[in-house]
Design a protein around this motif. Sequence first.
Motif, short mmCIF file in Angstrom:
data_model
loop_
_atom_site.label_atom_id
_atom_site.label_comp_id
_atom_site.label_asym_id
_atom_site.label_seq_id
_atom_site.Cartn_x
_atom_site.Cartn_y
_atom_site.Cartn_z
N UNK A 13 0.82 -1.22 0.00
CA UNK A 13 0.00 0.00 0.00
C UNK A 13 0.85 1.26 0.00
N UNK A 14 2.10 1.13 0.35
CA UNK A 14 3.00 2.28 0.44
C UNK A 14 4.33 1.80 0.98
N UNK A 15 5.16 2.71 1.44
CA UNK A 15 6.44 2.30 2.02
C UNK A 15 6.23 1.32 3.18
N UNK A 16 7.08 0.30 3.23
CA UNK A 16 6.96 -0.70 4.29
C UNK A 16 7.55 -0.14 5.58
N UNK A 17 6.73 -0.16 6.63
CA UNK A 17 7.17 0.33 7.93
C UNK A 17 7.10 -0.75 9.01
N UNK A 18 6.35 -1.83 8.74
CA UNK A 18 6.17 -2.89 9.73
C UNK A 18 6.26 -4.24 9.02
N UNK A 19 7.18 -5.10 9.51
CA UNK A 19 7.43 -6.40 8.88
C UNK A 19 7.33 -7.51 9.92
N UNK A 20 6.66 -8.59 9.55
CA UNK A 20 6.67 -9.83 10.35
C UNK A 20 7.43 -10.87 9.54
N UNK A 21 8.38 -11.52 10.18
CA UNK A 21 9.15 -12.57 9.52
C UNK A 21 8.78 -13.93 10.09
N UNK A 71 -1.81 -10.79 11.98
CA UNK A 71 -2.65 -9.72 11.46
C UNK A 71 -2.80 -8.58 12.46
N UNK A 72 -2.83 -8.92 13.76
CA UNK A 72 -3.01 -7.89 14.79
C UNK A 72 -1.82 -6.94 14.86
N UNK A 73 -0.67 -7.38 14.36
CA UNK A 73 0.52 -6.52 14.35
C UNK A 73 0.47 -5.49 13.22
N UNK A 74 -0.55 -5.58 12.36
CA UNK A 74 -0.75 -4.65 11.24
C UNK A 74 0.50 -4.53 10.36
N UNK A 75 1.03 -5.67 9.92
CA UNK A 75 2.25 -5.60 9.10
C UNK A 75 1.96 -5.06 7.71
N UNK A 76 2.89 -4.29 7.20
CA UNK A 76 2.84 -3.90 5.79
C UNK A 76 3.30 -5.05 4.91
N UNK A 77 4.09 -5.96 5.51
CA UNK A 77 4.62 -7.09 4.75
C UNK A 77 4.95 -8.23 5.71
#
Length: 253
Positions: A13-21, A71-77
């Motif tokens: 949706x835009x620049x990635x600011x939150x990532x879950x690995x 999903x609750x962490x609202x990751x961008x990726x």
Amino acid sequence: MPLDDLGAPVPLAGPVRRVVSLVPSLTEALAATCPELLVGATDWCTHPADLDDRGVTRVRGTKNPDLAAVAALRPDLVVTNKEENRELDVRRLRERGVAVWVTDIETVPASIASMRRLFREGLGVAEDPDWLVSAEAAWGGPVPPPTARVVVPIWRDPWMVVGRPTFTADLLARLGFEVVTGGVVGRYPAVEVTAVDDPAVADVVLLPDEPYVFTEKDGPEVFSHLPTRLVSGRLLTWYGPALVDSAISLDRS
């Protein structure tokens, strides 16, 4: 729109600011490259050791992630791997509207190319991190002729070993070790110990501490005809900064 290793479009949706690995080796790579982005990781993500102190949330395992927690962490990726994570979980995350990047890595060069694509096209990291530059330099040469044949168990009862095509087999080949399986074909075939515990088949058995935790008292006692060597599973199976440690620490002789 960027494409992941499988050619699937990743709708950011835009620049990635939150990532879950959901991949331990990629967690280490992210923490060493853009730590400010990492908000979630699996229980198996052990490097770096201070992930919990950094506020990274655990989302269970690689094969059974808590998708609601992700999903609750609202990751961008969400970053995954074709081998380590289930396609079902990738599909369910995407059905929730979560962008997922799937890596597909079977060789050392592919790991470097995959991580570079993830950082640049997925995360917008403009320059290669120092560890990636070092890894590419360390592993950039041709594959040497094999100097030893190795059996690499990854599980016991039933016994399973590293076969081909796998990242571990390619990494060891680049160190001069030929992975053997006693003639059984497959990426991680089940074998009879008697078929590989033979000097005509192999020269040494490498016993890693993951995914099965082989120890001095659990593993070596089964092999009566071959020498055994306990090794770090991270050095054999992880890409990311572990590649630099593998090049330095694993015996090339």
